[in-house]
Design an enzyme around this catalytic site. Sequence first.
Site, PDB file in Angstrom:
ATOM      1  N   ARG A  90      38.262  74.757  80.608  1.00  0.00           N
ATOM      2  CA  ARG A  90      37.326  74.033  79.336  1.00  0.00           C
ATOM      3  C   ARG A  90      36.013  74.976  79.542  1.00  0.00           C
ATOM      4  O   ARG A  90      35.514  75.322  78.726  1.00  0.00           O
ATOM      5  CB  ARG A  90      37.107  72.734  79.290  1.00  0.00           C
ATOM      6  CG  ARG A  90      36.336  72.351  78.137  1.00  0.00           C
ATOM      7  CD  ARG A  90      36.401  70.752  77.837  1.00  0.00           C
ATOM      8  NE  ARG A  90      35.415  70.440  76.840  1.00  0.00           N
ATOM      9  CZ  ARG A  90      34.401  69.571  76.887  1.00  0.00           C
ATOM     10  NH1 ARG A  90      34.388  68.687  77.995  1.00  0.00           N
ATOM     11  NH2 ARG A  90      33.613  69.121  75.738  1.00  0.00           N
ATOM     12  N   HIS A  94      34.105  77.048  77.109  1.00  0.00           N
ATOM     13  CA  HIS A  94      32.601  76.980  76.832  1.00  0.00           C
ATOM     14  C   HIS A  94      31.611  78.010  77.174  1.00  0.00           C
ATOM     15  O   HIS A  94      30.623  78.482  76.458  1.00  0.00           O
ATOM     16  CB  HIS A  94      31.932  75.710  77.364  1.00  0.00           C
ATOM     17  CG  HIS A  94      32.497  74.502  76.600  1.00  0.00           C
ATOM     18  ND1 HIS A  94      31.813  73.232  76.348  1.00  0.00           N
ATOM     19  CD2 HIS A  94      33.720  74.245  75.957  1.00  0.00           C
ATOM     20  CE1 HIS A  94      32.588  72.377  75.593  1.00  0.00           C
ATOM     21  NE2 HIS A  94      33.606  72.808  75.539  1.00  0.00           N
ATOM     22  N   ASN A 119      28.336  68.922  76.445  1.00  0.00           N
ATOM     23  CA  ASN A 119      28.563  69.260  77.909  1.00  0.00           C
ATOM     24  C   ASN A 119      29.146  67.794  78.296  1.00  0.00           C
ATOM     25  O   ASN A 119      29.673  68.140  79.278  1.00  0.00           O
ATOM     26  CB  ASN A 119      27.300  69.537  78.453  1.00  0.00           C
ATOM     27  CG  ASN A 119      26.504  68.230  78.923  1.00  0.00           C
ATOM     28  OD1 ASN A 119      26.817  67.050  78.540  1.00  0.00           O
ATOM     29  ND2 ASN A 119      25.349  68.371  79.887  1.00  0.00           N
ATOM     30  N   HIS A 219      44.864  71.600  75.248  1.00  0.00           N
ATOM     31  CA  HIS A 219      44.581  70.253  75.073  1.00  0.00           C
ATOM     32  C   HIS A 219      45.767  69.454  75.385  1.00  0.00           C
ATOM     33  O   HIS A 219      46.178  68.394  74.864  1.00  0.00           O
ATOM     34  CB  HIS A 219      44.113  69.926  73.652  1.00  0.00           C
ATOM     35  CG  HIS A 219      42.787  70.275  73.325  1.00  0.00           C
ATOM     36  ND1 HIS A 219      42.149  70.286  71.962  1.00  0.00           N
ATOM     37  CD2 HIS A 219      41.810  70.758  73.985  1.00  0.00           C
ATOM     38  CE1 HIS A 219      41.100  70.406  72.081  1.00  0.00           C
ATOM     39  NE2 HIS A 219      40.668  70.947  73.310  1.00  0.00           N
TER      40      HIS A 219
HETATM   41  C1  HEM Z   1      39.868  74.200  68.562  1.00  0.00           C
HETATM   42  C2  HEM Z   1      38.609  74.141  68.982  1.00  0.00           C
HETATM   43  C3  HEM Z   1      38.289  73.191  70.171  1.00  0.00           C
HETATM   44  C4  HEM Z   1      37.623  71.818  70.125  1.00  0.00           C
HETATM   45  C5  HEM Z   1      37.015  71.305  68.592  1.00  0.00           C
HETATM   46  C6  HEM Z   1      37.726  71.211  71.221  1.00  0.00           C
HETATM   47  C7  HEM Z   1      37.018  69.968  71.328  1.00  0.00           C
HETATM   48  C8  HEM Z   1      37.445  69.276  72.707  1.00  0.00           C
HETATM   49  C9  HEM Z   1      36.929  67.986  73.020  1.00  0.00           C
HETATM   50  C10 HEM Z   1      35.859  67.002  71.927  1.00  0.00           C
HETATM   51  C11 HEM Z   1      37.148  67.600  74.040  1.00  0.00           C
HETATM   52  C12 HEM Z   1      36.932  66.307  74.832  1.00  0.00           C
HETATM   53  C13 HEM Z   1      35.381  66.290  75.334  1.00  0.00           C
HETATM   54  C14 HEM Z   1      35.103  64.885  75.831  1.00  0.00           C
HETATM   55  O1  HEM Z   1      34.934  64.005  75.227  1.00  0.00           O
HETATM   56  O2  HEM Z   1      34.981  64.706  77.123  1.00  0.00           O
HETATM   57  C15 HEM Z   1      37.823  68.837  74.851  1.00  0.00           C
HETATM   58  C16 HEM Z   1      38.291  68.579  76.044  1.00  0.00           C
HETATM   59  C17 HEM Z   1      39.206  69.771  76.615  1.00  0.00           C
HETATM   60  N1  HEM Z   1      39.343  70.992  76.089  1.00  0.00           N
HETATM   61 FE1  HEM Z   1      38.810  71.545  73.938  1.00  0.00          FE
HETATM   62  N2  HEM Z   1      38.201  71.971  72.082  1.00  0.00           N
HETATM   63  C18 HEM Z   1      38.672  73.126  71.493  1.00  0.00           C
HETATM   64  C19 HEM Z   1      39.112  74.422  72.123  1.00  0.00           C
HETATM   65  C20 HEM Z   1      39.522  74.525  73.566  1.00  0.00           C
HETATM   66  C21 HEM Z   1      40.017  75.627  74.165  1.00  0.00           C
HETATM   67  C22 HEM Z   1      40.203  76.989  73.507  1.00  0.00           C
HETATM   68  C23 HEM Z   1      40.340  75.339  75.273  1.00  0.00           C
HETATM   69  C24 HEM Z   1      40.745  76.256  76.409  1.00  0.00           C
HETATM   70  C25 HEM Z   1      41.688  77.005  76.355  1.00  0.00           C
HETATM   71  C26 HEM Z   1      40.251  73.954  75.413  1.00  0.00           C
HETATM   72  C27 HEM Z   1      40.402  73.031  76.762  1.00  0.00           C
HETATM   73  C28 HEM Z   1      39.841  71.902  76.937  1.00  0.00           C
HETATM   74  C29 HEM Z   1      40.359  71.132  78.066  1.00  0.00           C
HETATM   75  C30 HEM Z   1      41.316  71.432  79.020  1.00  0.00           C
HETATM   76  C31 HEM Z   1      39.701  69.719  77.900  1.00  0.00           C
HETATM   77  C32 HEM Z   1      39.829  68.476  79.072  1.00  0.00           C
HETATM   78  C33 HEM Z   1      38.695  68.836  79.799  1.00  0.00           C
HETATM   79  C34 HEM Z   1      38.663  67.809  80.894  1.00  0.00           C
HETATM   80  O3  HEM Z   1      39.497  67.000  80.957  1.00  0.00           O
HETATM   81  O4  HEM Z   1      37.779  67.918  81.763  1.00  0.00           O
HETATM   82  N3  HEM Z   1      39.716  73.238  74.486  1.00  0.00           N
HETATM   83  N4  HEM Z   1      38.086  69.833  73.710  1.00  0.00           N
HETATM   84  C1  LIG Z   2      24.559  67.032  80.294  1.00  0.00           C
HETATM   85  O1  LIG Z   2      23.589  66.658  79.521  1.00  0.00           O
HETATM   86  C2  LIG Z   2      22.859  65.458  79.818  1.00  0.00           C
HETATM   87  C3  LIG Z   2      21.641  65.246  78.974  1.00  0.00           C
HETATM   88  O2  LIG Z   2      22.012  65.363  77.681  1.00  0.00           O
HETATM   89  C4  LIG Z   2      22.472  65.362  81.498  1.00  0.00           C
HETATM   90  O3  LIG Z   2      21.862  64.185  81.734  1.00  0.00           O
HETATM   91  C5  LIG Z   2      23.704  65.487  82.247  1.00  0.00           C
HETATM   92  O4  LIG Z   2      23.218  65.821  83.481  1.00  0.00           O
HETATM   93  C6  LIG Z   2      24.382  67.232  81.659  1.00  0.00           C
HETATM   94  N1  LIG Z   2      25.653  67.213  82.333  1.00  0.00           N
HETATM   95  C7  LIG Z   2      26.068  68.172  83.291  1.00  0.00           C
HETATM   96  C8  LIG Z   2      27.073  68.141  83.839  1.00  0.00           C
HETATM   97  O5  LIG Z   2      25.118  69.118  83.711  1.00  0.00           O
END
Ligand code: HEM
Ligand SMILES: *[C@@H]1O[C@H](CO)[C@@H](O)[C@H](O)[C@H]1NC(C)=O
Length: 364
Positions: A90, A94, A119, A219
Amino acid sequence: MAPKLAVLAVLASLLGAVSCEFSISIYAGYGFPPPNPNQPFKLPPASPPKNPRPDLKVGYYAANKCPQAEEIVKRAVEEATPGEKAGLIRLFFHDCFVQGCDASVLLEGPDTERTAFPNLSLRGFNIIEKAKAALEVECKGIVSCADIVAFAGRDASCSLSDGKINYQVPAGRYDGNVSRANDTFLNLPPPFGDLKLITDMFAAKGLDQTDMLVLSGGHSTGRSGCGSFANSFSNRLQADNSSTAMNRTLADQLNTTCTADSVNVPLDYKTPYALDHQYYKNVQEHNVLFTSDAVLLESPETKVLVDSFARDPFFLSDIIPIGRNPWYDAFAKAMVKMGNWEVKNSTVGEIRQFCGKVNDKKTY
Ligand code: HEM
Ligand SMILES: *[C@@H]1O[C@H](CO)[C@@H](O)[C@H](O)[C@H]1NC(C)=O
Ligand SMILES: *[C@@H]1O[C@H](CO)[C@@H](O)[C@H](O)[C@H]1NC(C)=O
Ligand SMILES: *[C@@H]1O[C@H](CO)[C@@H](O)[C@H](O)[C@H]1NC(C)=O
Ligand SMILES: *[C@@H]1O[C@H](CO)[C@@H](O)[C@H](O)[C@H]1NC(C)=O
Ligand SMILES: *[C@@H]1O[C@H](CO)[C@@H](O)[C@H](O)[C@H]1NC(C)=O
Ligand SMILES: *[C@@H]1O[C@H](CO)[C@@H](O)[C@H](O)[C@H]1NC(C)=O
Ligand SMILES: *[C@@H]1O[C@H](CO)[C@@H](O)[C@H](O)[C@H]1NC(C)=O
């Protein structure tokens, strides 16, 4: 499927675990059944990146600059937890979507990308820093943080997919020095986005709708905070008769689990730790957390891709698969393509000493 390829596929499956050290795919890559036998399935032609960077090269560091560079990153990724590996995939996404693939996502400080709302749960920073520290010992000032993020995204994908996703990473990126929190909102697609919005936001980064759908397969691993899909703005757990509604069984379960926005749940309820094509089965069954996942069923063009990526390979016997689901190679290609976005060269970038901060003008 040509007999030679069939033999290759069987051999490959007998070799057992695929090592992530090899950058060539030993799977034959053919033989999955098309959705309609009378109408062979073909991936739509991928559009070329709008800004191909011929100066990125596979083996960029290997030639003479720092032969062990990729190995050092890989060792750091191997020590990561499965969750951190998901985070690294991810992180690459980003990074590339905001200011280009230039490690701007890693910069610390007030109002940087890292502090912005999306983030919330970015992770894997420590793995990048660990790799960078080891690289600075062995090859001071040579390997950019942007390339470390790209290598780590590949290594994490390889590891979580059990070697099914493996590819060579063109490198030679320089690190940027601009990171603004408010850039994230404009550039990162939101989880409540509809098909047009997320397609357009990927198009803005030189990635077509197929790339978007293929990369959304990320995902199939990792986690999400409940607040990302159940908030006052858009609550996917509530009763909803629309075509993109979450599967009621999953929604009811999550309704119990999600006692706060900060509670984390797996993105893939079935195989949470594997980076695999299960994601597309989940999309078919509406067992996905985000609207942006669910909308992939909403157009005939995207649905046919979802259906094809959801299929399991043929099996010769219970254990010997023939051929391979096409998603794995498609994901590898799309990751390389995403990695081309707005890369910087030595004129507009630098090789950071610490990935968390731009260089002090005097140190290099
Ligand atoms: C289509 C557009 C996308 C949206 C709207 C989206 C949105 C999100 C959101 C909301 C989360 C969870 C964040 C949280 O609440 O912690 C997430 C997690 C994740 N996304 Fe996406 N994402 C998108 C595309 C992608 C792409 C292109 C990749 C990589 C190829 C990706 C890989 C991941 C991974 C691996 C996680 C889990 C991260 C973790 O476990 O730390 N996403 N995404
Ligand atoms: C993400 O942003 C918050 C403030 O909005 C900050 O407190 C936090 O440390 C940030 N996370 C990382 C991984 O930098
Ligand atoms: C984003 O923040 C920067 C400063 O961090 C500011 O210069 C710029 O105007 C802001 N852009 C928008 C669209 O708010
Ligand atoms: C969903 O449909 C059912 C039956 O068709 C109806 O009773 C219910 O009010 C609808 N719910 C919503 C939120 O539209
Ligand atoms: C769970 O369901 C109840 C009843 O429908 C609802 O009031 C509540 O907001 C739901 N919880 C979440 C986290 O959506
Ligand atoms: C909901 O998920 C189950 C599997 O957990 C599946 O069998 C069912 O078809 C799904 N329902 C819908 C409407 O997709
Ligand atoms: C870096 O890219 C810029 C803009 O594309 C170009 O003008 C410049 O010559 C490039 N510098 C090097 C060292 O290649
Ligand atoms: C950022 O990089 C550009 C181009 O190399 C340079 O002109 C600028 O001074 C740098 N800014 C900082 C704060 O280092």
